[in-house]
Design an enzyme around this catalytic site. Sequence first.
Site, PDB file in Angstrom:
ATOM      1  N   HIS A 103       0.813  -1.224   0.000  1.00  0.00           N
ATOM      2  CA  HIS A 103       0.000   0.000   0.000  1.00  0.00           C
ATOM      3  C   HIS A 103       0.843   1.270   0.000  1.00  0.00           C
ATOM      4  O   HIS A 103       0.308   2.360  -0.167  1.00  0.00           O
ATOM      5  CB  HIS A 103      -0.926   0.007   1.214  1.00  0.00           C
ATOM      6  N   ASP A 142       4.035   9.675  -0.869  1.00  0.00           N
ATOM      7  CA  ASP A 142       2.833   8.967  -0.438  1.00  0.00           C
ATOM      8  C   ASP A 142       2.503   7.904  -1.486  1.00  0.00           C
ATOM      9  O   ASP A 142       2.560   8.205  -2.688  1.00  0.00           O
ATOM     10  CB  ASP A 142       1.663   9.966  -0.335  1.00  0.00           C
TER      11      ASP A 142
HETATM   12  C1  G6P Z   1      -0.795   3.244   6.213  1.00  0.00           C
HETATM   13  C2  G6P Z   1      -0.359   1.802   5.995  1.00  0.00           C
HETATM   14  C3  G6P Z   1      -1.319   0.826   6.633  1.00  0.00           C
HETATM   15  C4  G6P Z   1      -1.577   1.199   8.079  1.00  0.00           C
HETATM   16  C5  G6P Z   1      -2.067   2.640   8.185  1.00  0.00           C
HETATM   17  C6  G6P Z   1      -2.284   3.102   9.638  1.00  0.00           C
HETATM   18  O1  G6P Z   1      -1.912   3.517   5.445  1.00  0.00           O
HETATM   19  O2  G6P Z   1      -0.200   1.528   4.622  1.00  0.00           O
HETATM   20  O3  G6P Z   1      -0.809  -0.503   6.561  1.00  0.00           O
HETATM   21  O4  G6P Z   1      -2.493   0.324   8.671  1.00  0.00           O
HETATM   22  O5  G6P Z   1      -1.097   3.476   7.583  1.00  0.00           O
HETATM   23  O6  G6P Z   1      -1.143   2.916  10.391  1.00  0.00           O
HETATM   24  P1  G6P Z   1      -1.104   1.960  11.673  1.00  0.00           P
HETATM   25  O7  G6P Z   1       0.345   1.865  12.022  1.00  0.00           O
HETATM   26  O8  G6P Z   1      -1.909   2.661  12.719  1.00  0.00           O
HETATM   27  O9  G6P Z   1      -1.713   0.634  11.304  1.00  0.00           O
END
Ligand code: G6P
Length: 475
Positions: A164, A373
């Site tokens: 992602h 990003d």
């Molecule tokens: C990004 C990453 C995700 C992640 C999200 C929130 O979008 O690609 O994999 O879940 O951030 O971050 P966190 O560390 O809270 O899961």
Amino acid sequence: MATGTADFVVIANRLPVDRVTAPNGDTLWRTSPGGLVTALEPVMKSNGGAWIGWHGAADEKVKPFDHNGMHLVPVPLSNDEVEEYYEGFSNATLWPLYHDVVAPPEFHREWWDAYVRVNRRFAEKAATVANEGAVVWVQDYQLQLVPTMLRELRPDLRIGFFLHIPFPPTELFQQLPWRREILEGLLGADLVGFQMPGAAQNFVRLVRQRVGHKTHRDMIYLPDGRTVLAKAYPISIDAAGFEELARTPEVIARAAEIRESLGNPRTILLGIDRLDYTKGLRQRLRAFGELISEGSVHVDDAVFVQVATPSRERVQQYKLLRDDINRLVGRINGDVGRIGQQPVTYLHASYPRQEMAALYRAADVMVVTPLRDGMNLVAKEYVACRYDDQGALVLSEFAGAASELKSAYQVNPHDINGMKSMMLAAINASPRENGRRMKAMRKQVMENDIELWANNFLEELTSDRELHEKNPRPV
Ligand code: G6P
């Protein structure tokens, strides 16, 4: 071979639910607001699908449970693993490394060991949950070793992986002491998906250089005869869902209320981001502060609302950023504010989707200026909510979304002067000009939603690879 029951399995660091406490003290699970779960829920429901992920708390075992027609399988993490695998290797090594090293990545061998251990736990769990021949879709940078670990346990599975976030240029990726292991981990998948074609190309080039496999365009040929396809699938949002929400009377009323409580200024600028050093918050606030202090924008005429969602709060770089932004907002408001006129309204909080939709509706100029990003879904959410064909989007050229939203006011966030003139252009644009730009962006976003993204990926993953015939194995 011992097999489980699910024909479709998603593996992600997090489960798609948040734990909430009801007024009577009961613990409930609520589906998280993310687009991924919206897209995959129907596929999960019709395939007896299972989702494997961490439930968000350390040192706690939670039994598998069913939620909204999905089977959820929690993976436990100890407190040390949260520190070393999640906060450490995932978010203080890989995250900055993959985002153009905008913060210095840290390399620690014990973090790597925890990453290997936890990836193995996810793979082992998936091996017990997946039915014979099931389709397994592994998500994101926290789990790059899972594809190969899982294939070793269950060669019968069809395995996909999607990253992602950006995949870095080869020169930066080479810094990683465990670069070969990561590449080999990903090669366990049949299909490796990226946000951008350039990221897929970086990956293929690295595989050729570092692992020595033959490649042809987007295809990688493994010595055992297997092939791996590396391709871009730009992710999107539940566009119709956002538009529908933005059209509700509640959201329309709330948008008016927001404008009113900000003093009905001529222009409301808006930023909504996780509080992350990749998002370019500092640069955008500085640019706005200078526009006011130089008099290009009058303090009575414009308000900048910045929502910064708390994120990864125990990681050092995030703590530093939080202090930095607090100081910067204080300085701007102190320097150029007046009684009753704070140029920046800063909210360190997270809000439900409905409030976000109201903010999008209330904002004349949406400012999205990441230094790097993978995609940036906030930009797409703003566009989906502007069914009135109004509002302007200032968008960093370093967000994946920039290659799709060509009619945005595109900026280089490192160039403060350039950003100031683009913000000014967006503030002063005629409704006609904004309408022209927004219409073009809406066509893109409404036609390419997350459902299409998931379908495209899963279709390729489950296809019989006629592509192999089209791209025969090089000799
Ligand atoms: C990004 C990453 C995700 C992640 C999200 C929130 O979008 O690609 O994999 O879940 O951030 O971050 P966190 O560390 O809270 O899961």
